[in-house]
Design an enzyme around this catalytic site. Structure first.
Site, PDB file in Angstrom:
ATOM      1  N   LYS A   1       0.977  -5.676  -2.729  1.00 50.29           N
ATOM      2  CA  LYS A   1       1.467  -6.317  -1.073  1.00 50.29           C
ATOM      3  C   LYS A   1      -0.452  -6.505  -0.997  1.00 50.29           C
ATOM      4  O   LYS A   1      -0.553  -6.265  -0.948  1.00 50.29           O
ATOM      5  CB  LYS A   1       2.118  -5.815  -0.383  1.00 50.29           C
ATOM      6  CG  LYS A   1       2.392  -6.492   1.017  1.00 50.29           C
ATOM      7  CD  LYS A   1       3.271  -5.679   1.846  1.00 50.29           C
ATOM      8  CE  LYS A   1       3.314  -6.432   3.062  1.00 50.29           C
ATOM      9  NZ  LYS A   1       4.530  -5.387   3.952  1.00 50.29           N
TER      10      LYS A   1
ATOM     11  N   CYS B   1       7.100  -8.629   2.044  1.00 45.59           N
ATOM     12  CA  CYS B   1       7.551  -9.339   3.446  1.00 45.59           C
ATOM     13  C   CYS B   1       6.182  -9.916   3.974  1.00 45.59           C
ATOM     14  O   CYS B   1       6.487 -11.362   3.627  1.00 45.59           O
ATOM     15  CB  CYS B   1       7.099  -7.729   3.767  1.00 45.59           C
ATOM     16  SG  CYS B   1       8.499  -7.547   5.553  1.00 45.59           S
TER      17      CYS B   1
ATOM     18  N   GLU C   1      12.236  -3.733  -0.673  1.00 46.72           N
ATOM     19  CA  GLU C   1      10.877  -3.665  -0.106  1.00 46.72           C
ATOM     20  C   GLU C   1      10.532  -1.574  -0.103  1.00 46.72           C
ATOM     21  O   GLU C   1      11.346  -0.539   0.916  1.00 46.72           O
ATOM     22  CB  GLU C   1       9.625  -3.547   1.291  1.00 46.72           C
ATOM     23  CG  GLU C   1       8.167  -3.116   1.010  1.00 46.72           C
ATOM     24  CD  GLU C   1       7.819  -3.836   2.380  1.00 46.72           C
ATOM     25  OE1 GLU C   1       6.660  -3.512   3.099  1.00 46.72           O
ATOM     26  OE2 GLU C   1       8.253  -4.477   3.224  1.00 46.72           O
TER      27      GLU C   1
END
Length: 282
Positions: free
Chosen positions: A161, A203, A92
């Site tokens: 994200k 994540c 990330e």
């Protein structure tokens, strides 16, 4: 996801390679770089038979060191290409380092990070390997925690994200906007790497049972790739493996998960990075 996938029977083989930074645990210590593999474990998927070789790159990126970070990304991309990987997966925000925090409030820094990504993408021209690279995207006056699929000398597609953590050490809602769940009618994060449809997430996205990974599974993604930048805490490795096993069962797909070089000091093993390859099915 319940019931068989549409499209008839088929099988895909996925092999996963680690990079030079070390094994997941001491049982893999004797394996040379690029030979931690799960090839040969096959799982029913949609149409066709294929192989996708995935390289996991755990980098010790430095926040703000764009040139150094991209140099490390480029070096591992070259290793992945030489090893015959179809895709190399980076952590990330690998371009900026994690967490960049207030640096992303500096517009020039964000522009420089995007240029660094674009320059790296150009370097993929003429290579068969693809790269998933985390970066900060500025789009329509908004910032996104994003990952780009790079190949053929360009950025092929971008995932943003969706679930932004805002607890404990995380403060992402201060800086970023959540990404959309669909783009032009297509489930966000669903990409083609060669002949394989994959689901890409970042994540926190994978921690929710009803989150993006579930939607990607419903869109017939057959391999899930998740990138992370989470810091280590005692017991997290066990918690993560349990969660990934649940996602693998829910999505009926292998989960490939890579973090940055998260480390802890252990008297018997030294600094231990971790990457989890979870293939668990009922």
């Amino acid at each position: 996801m319940n019931g068989p996938r549409s499209g008839g029977p088929g099988r895909v083989r996925v092999s996963v390679d680690r990079n030079r930074h070390g094994p997941v645990d001491k049982r893999l210590a004797s394996l040379p770089p690029w030979e931690f593999t799960a090839s040969g474990q096959a799982f029913p998927v949609g149409n066709g038979v294929g192989t996708m070789r995935v390289a996991l790159s755990q980098l010790n990126q430095r926040v703000g060191d764009l040139a150094g970070n991209v140099a490390r990304i480029t070096a591992d991309f070259e290793r992945a290409e030489a090893a015959g990987a179809d895709v190399v997966v980076f952590p990330e925000l690998a371009v900026t380092g994690y967490p960049p925090e207030d640096l992303v409030l500096k517009s020039q820094f964000v522009k420089d990070n995007m240029k660094a990504l674009a320059d790296f993408a150009v370097s993929t021209a003429g290579r068969s390997c693809r790269a998933l690279v985390g970066f900060v995207e500025a789009r329509e006056s908004r910032l996104y925690n994003a990952v780009a699929l790079c190949g053929n000398g360009e950025v092929l597609t971008i995932y943003r994200k969706q679930l932004l953590p805002n607890y404990s050490v995380f403060d992402e809602q201060r800086y970023f906007r959540p990404g959309p769940d669909t783009v032009n009618g297509v489930t966000s994060g669903v990409m083609m790497i060669g002949a394989t449809k994959v689901g890409v997430s970042i994540c926190e996205d994978i921690w929710s049972a009803d989150g993006p990974v579930r939607a990607q599974a419903k869109a017939n993604a057959v391999v899930m790739l998740n990138i992370n930048g989470s810091p280590y805490h005692d017991g997290k490795h066990t918690d993560r493996e349990e969660m990934l096993a649940n996602r693998a069962r829910d999505s009926r797909a292998p989960i490939i998960d890579v973090d940055r070089k998260s480390t802890r000091l252990n008297s018997s093993h030294g600094y231990i990075p971790y990457a989890v390859f979870c293939l668990k099915k009922k």
